[in-house]
Design a protein around this motif. Structure first.
Motif, short mmCIF file in Angstrom:
data_model
loop_
_atom_site.label_atom_id
_atom_site.label_comp_id
_atom_site.label_asym_id
_atom_site.label_seq_id
_atom_site.Cartn_x
_atom_site.Cartn_y
_atom_site.Cartn_z
N ALA A 114 0.80 -1.22 0.00
CA ALA A 114 0.00 0.00 0.00
C ALA A 114 0.84 1.27 0.00
CB ALA A 114 -0.94 0.00 1.21
N ALA A 115 2.13 1.16 0.30
CA ALA A 115 3.02 2.32 0.28
C ALA A 115 3.37 2.74 -1.14
CB ALA A 115 4.29 2.02 1.07
N PHE A 116 2.95 1.93 -2.13
CA PHE A 116 3.26 2.19 -3.53
C PHE A 116 1.97 2.22 -4.34
CE2 PHE A 116 6.80 -0.09 -1.62
CZ PHE A 116 7.89 0.69 -1.97
N THR A 117 1.97 3.01 -5.40
CA THR A 117 0.84 2.96 -6.33
C THR A 117 0.95 1.65 -7.10
OG1 THR A 117 2.06 3.94 -8.19
CG2 THR A 117 0.95 5.48 -6.65
N PRO A 118 -0.14 1.22 -7.76
CA PRO A 118 -0.04 -0.01 -8.57
C PRO A 118 1.10 0.04 -9.60
CG PRO A 118 -2.33 0.56 -8.26
CD PRO A 118 -1.52 1.71 -7.70
N ASP A 119 1.27 1.18 -10.26
CA ASP A 119 2.36 1.29 -11.24
C ASP A 119 3.73 1.20 -10.56
OD1 ASP A 119 0.65 1.50 -13.39
OD2 ASP A 119 0.78 3.69 -13.53
N GLU A 120 3.86 1.83 -9.41
CA GLU A 120 5.13 1.75 -8.67
C GLU A 120 5.42 0.32 -8.23
OE1 GLU A 120 5.53 6.12 -6.51
OE2 GLU A 120 4.23 4.60 -5.60
N ARG A 121 4.39 -0.40 -7.77
CA ARG A 121 4.58 -1.80 -7.36
C ARG A 121 5.05 -2.64 -8.54
NH1 ARG A 121 -0.08 -0.98 -4.42
NH2 ARG A 121 -1.36 -2.09 -5.93
N ASN A 122 4.42 -2.44 -9.70
CA ASN A 122 4.82 -3.19 -10.89
C ASN A 122 6.26 -2.88 -11.26
OD1 ASN A 122 2.35 -4.47 -11.17
ND2 ASN A 122 1.54 -2.95 -12.58
N THR A 123 6.62 -1.61 -11.25
CA THR A 123 8.00 -1.22 -11.58
C THR A 123 8.97 -1.77 -10.55
OG1 THR A 123 7.22 0.77 -12.68
CG2 THR A 123 9.53 0.75 -11.99
N PHE A 124 8.62 -1.67 -9.27
CA PHE A 124 9.45 -2.18 -8.18
C PHE A 124 9.70 -3.67 -8.36
CE2 PHE A 124 9.64 -3.10 -3.40
CZ PHE A 124 10.97 -2.74 -3.28
N THR A 125 8.62 -4.41 -8.63
CA THR A 125 8.73 -5.86 -8.84
C THR A 125 9.60 -6.16 -10.05
OG1 THR A 125 6.58 -6.21 -7.82
CG2 THR A 125 7.41 -7.97 -9.26
N GLU A 126 9.40 -5.42 -11.14
CA GLU A 126 10.23 -5.62 -12.34
C GLU A 126 11.70 -5.37 -12.02
OE1 GLU A 126 8.58 -3.02 -15.30
OE2 GLU A 126 6.74 -4.23 -15.46
N HIS A 127 11.98 -4.33 -11.25
CA HIS A 127 13.37 -4.02 -10.90
C HIS A 127 13.98 -5.12 -10.02
CE1 HIS A 127 12.87 0.58 -11.68
NE2 HIS A 127 12.81 -0.15 -12.78
N LEU A 128 13.22 -5.60 -9.05
CA LEU A 128 13.73 -6.69 -8.21
C LEU A 128 13.95 -7.96 -9.02
CD1 LEU A 128 11.62 -6.14 -4.97
CD2 LEU A 128 14.07 -5.73 -5.27
N GLU A 129 13.03 -8.27 -9.92
CA GLU A 129 13.20 -9.46 -10.78
C GLU A 129 14.44 -9.31 -11.66
OE1 GLU A 129 11.80 -12.33 -10.63
OE2 GLU A 129 10.12 -11.86 -9.32
N ARG A 130 14.69 -8.11 -12.17
CA ARG A 130 15.89 -7.87 -12.98
C ARG A 130 17.14 -8.05 -12.13
NH1 ARG A 130 16.85 -2.11 -15.28
NH2 ARG A 130 14.63 -2.32 -15.65
N ALA A 131 17.10 -7.60 -10.88
CA ALA A 131 18.24 -7.76 -9.98
C ALA A 131 18.50 -9.25 -9.74
CB ALA A 131 17.98 -7.05 -8.65
N ILE A 132 17.44 -10.01 -9.50
CA ILE A 132 17.58 -11.45 -9.27
C ILE A 132 18.19 -12.13 -10.50
CG2 ILE A 132 16.27 -13.60 -8.96
CD1 ILE A 132 14.26 -11.79 -7.29
#
Length: 154
Positions: A114-132
């Motif tokens: 909830a600390a992130f907008t839906p778009d921010e959550r998607n981007t955050f998840t994409e960035h973490l997946e790229r890091a992995i």
């Protein structure tokens, strides 16, 4: 500028600390909670399967399973597929406990989301997946020859 690895580690520690706090009411550690949740979703699993699913070492999973069995939350028996492998299953008490504890742990994740907008959550998840993915790739030494595709004789 703070090192990225330290920021990731601090975020992980903050998440684990908050889950630890909410799971205390249920007398569960985060690894115990993770095992119970996996068993709720898969009905039974070996220690090796649980260690992989919960991202812990074989030594840690052995301790977690012993503690859960001692609390009467799981039972372990010989696998029908392999005599040397034991599988763990939830008891009725374990099923009841994980069904009561999971909403508390899930609320922690929902509060974070909830600390992130839906778009921010998607981007955050994409960035973490790229890091992995980046870290999972093994770097070749700079002087190593580039692998060539095998010749196709056909």
């Amino acid at each position: 500028m703070e090192r990225l690895g330290l920021v990731i580690k601090r975020a992980e520690q903050a998440l684990i600390a908050e889950k630890t706090r909410v799971l205390q009411e249920f007398h569960l550690t985060v690894p115990q909670y993770a095992v119970l949740l996996v068993l709720l979703q898969s009905s039974e699993a070996s220690a090796a399967q649980l260690a992989r699913a919960c991202l812990v070492t074989p030594q840690t999973i052995a301790t977690v399973l012993t503690n859960l069995e001692g609390k009467g939350l799981i039972e372990r028996a010989a696998s029908p597929l392999h005599q040397r492998v034991r599988v763990a299953q939830l008891t009725a008490k374990g099923t009841d406990l994980i069904r009561r504890a999971d909403p508390a742990a899930l609320a922690v994740e929902q509060r974070l989301a909830a600390a992130f907008t839906p778009d921010e959550r998607n981007t955050f998840t994409e960035h973490l997946e790229r890091a992995i993915t980046t870290l999972a790739r093994r770097q070749l030494p700079a002087d190593a020859p580039t692998p060539q595709p095998a010749d196709d004789p056909s």
